[in-house]
Design an enzyme around this catalytic site. Structure first.
Site, short mmCIF file in Angstrom:
data_model
loop_
_atom_site.label_atom_id
_atom_site.label_comp_id
_atom_site.label_asym_id
_atom_site.label_seq_id
_atom_site.Cartn_x
_atom_site.Cartn_y
_atom_site.Cartn_z
N GLY A 1 0.83 -1.19 0.00
CA GLY A 1 0.00 0.00 0.00
C GLY A 1 0.86 1.23 0.00
O GLY A 1 2.06 1.19 0.29
N TYR A 2 0.23 2.33 -0.30
CA TYR A 2 0.94 3.60 -0.46
C TYR A 2 0.46 4.61 0.57
O TYR A 2 -0.73 4.85 0.72
CB TYR A 2 0.75 4.12 -1.89
CG TYR A 2 1.47 3.21 -2.85
CD1 TYR A 2 2.78 3.45 -3.20
CD2 TYR A 2 0.87 2.05 -3.33
CE1 TYR A 2 3.47 2.58 -4.03
CE2 TYR A 2 1.55 1.19 -4.16
CZ TYR A 2 2.85 1.46 -4.50
OH TYR A 2 3.54 0.59 -5.31
N LEU A 3 1.44 5.17 1.29
CA LEU A 3 1.15 6.24 2.24
C LEU A 3 1.15 7.57 1.51
O LEU A 3 0.51 8.53 1.96
CB LEU A 3 2.19 6.25 3.36
CG LEU A 3 2.42 4.92 4.08
CD1 LEU A 3 3.44 5.09 5.20
CD2 LEU A 3 1.13 4.34 4.61
N VAL B 1 -3.34 4.82 1.65
CA VAL B 1 -4.37 5.53 0.89
C VAL B 1 -4.81 4.71 -0.33
O VAL B 1 -5.86 4.96 -0.90
CB VAL B 1 -3.92 6.94 0.45
CG1 VAL B 1 -3.70 7.83 1.66
CG2 VAL B 1 -2.67 6.89 -0.41
N SER B 2 -4.00 3.74 -0.72
CA SER B 2 -4.34 2.84 -1.82
C SER B 2 -3.49 1.58 -1.68
O SER B 2 -2.41 1.61 -1.10
CB SER B 2 -4.11 3.51 -3.18
OG SER B 2 -2.77 3.91 -3.34
#
Length: 156
Positions: free
Chosen positions: A30-32, A83-84
């Site tokens: 996932g992406y911060l 966030v995703s």
């Protein structure tokens, strides 16, 4: 400064299906932060966690800093701050002395298979396995961060 030089290729599905493969590893990532100039990624495997910071890609090169973190912390970051996100199974295959990482995407990216090879320099030569197809290095839609926002199933 940490640098990553990486080239990406699509896979010939039929040849991939017929290839003897090692056991794959399930990755949750996932992406911060996802930005055209930088990303901050968290990745969890069954037993390890990683925090990775990547800069803007220029050609096949970008800055990269990766740190191993406890898997429990990686999962906590994914669950509470991502966030995703995407999931994929990664296969590591050595061909003519070079490591290829082949990602078979899951979920909304199911059907997409991408092979990556890391190099010492952008002009380094290497042999392509017969299951490797079209090069997609630099095509932003294939960046993992972008696949979390506009997944493969929506490309039609």
């Amino acid at each position: 400064m940490g640098k990553e030089i990486e080239r990406k290729f699509l896979i010939d599905q039929q040849k991939w299906d017929n290839l003897g493969k090692p056991e794959g590893k399930l990755l949750r990532q996932g992406y911060l932060l996802t930005d055209k100039d930088k990303t901050i990624r968290v990745r969890a495997t069954e037993s390890k966690g990683f925090l990775t910071i990547k800069g803007q890609t220029i050609g096949a090169t970008r800055s990269e800093y990766e740190y191993e973190i406890p898997v429990a912390e990686a999962i906590e970051l994914l669950d509470n701050f991502s966030v995703s996100e995407l999931s994929k199974t990664r296969y590591e295959i050595t061909f003519n002395g070079k490591l290829w990482e082949v990602d078979v995407f899951l979920g909304d990216n199911k059907g997409l298979i991408v092979a990556e090879i890391e190099l010492e320099s952008e002009d380094e030569t290497f042999d392509l396995p017969d299951w490797v197809g079209v090069e997609v290095t630099g095509e932003e839609k294939y960046y993992n961060a972008n696949l979390t926002i506009r997944p493969f199933k929506r490309w039609a």
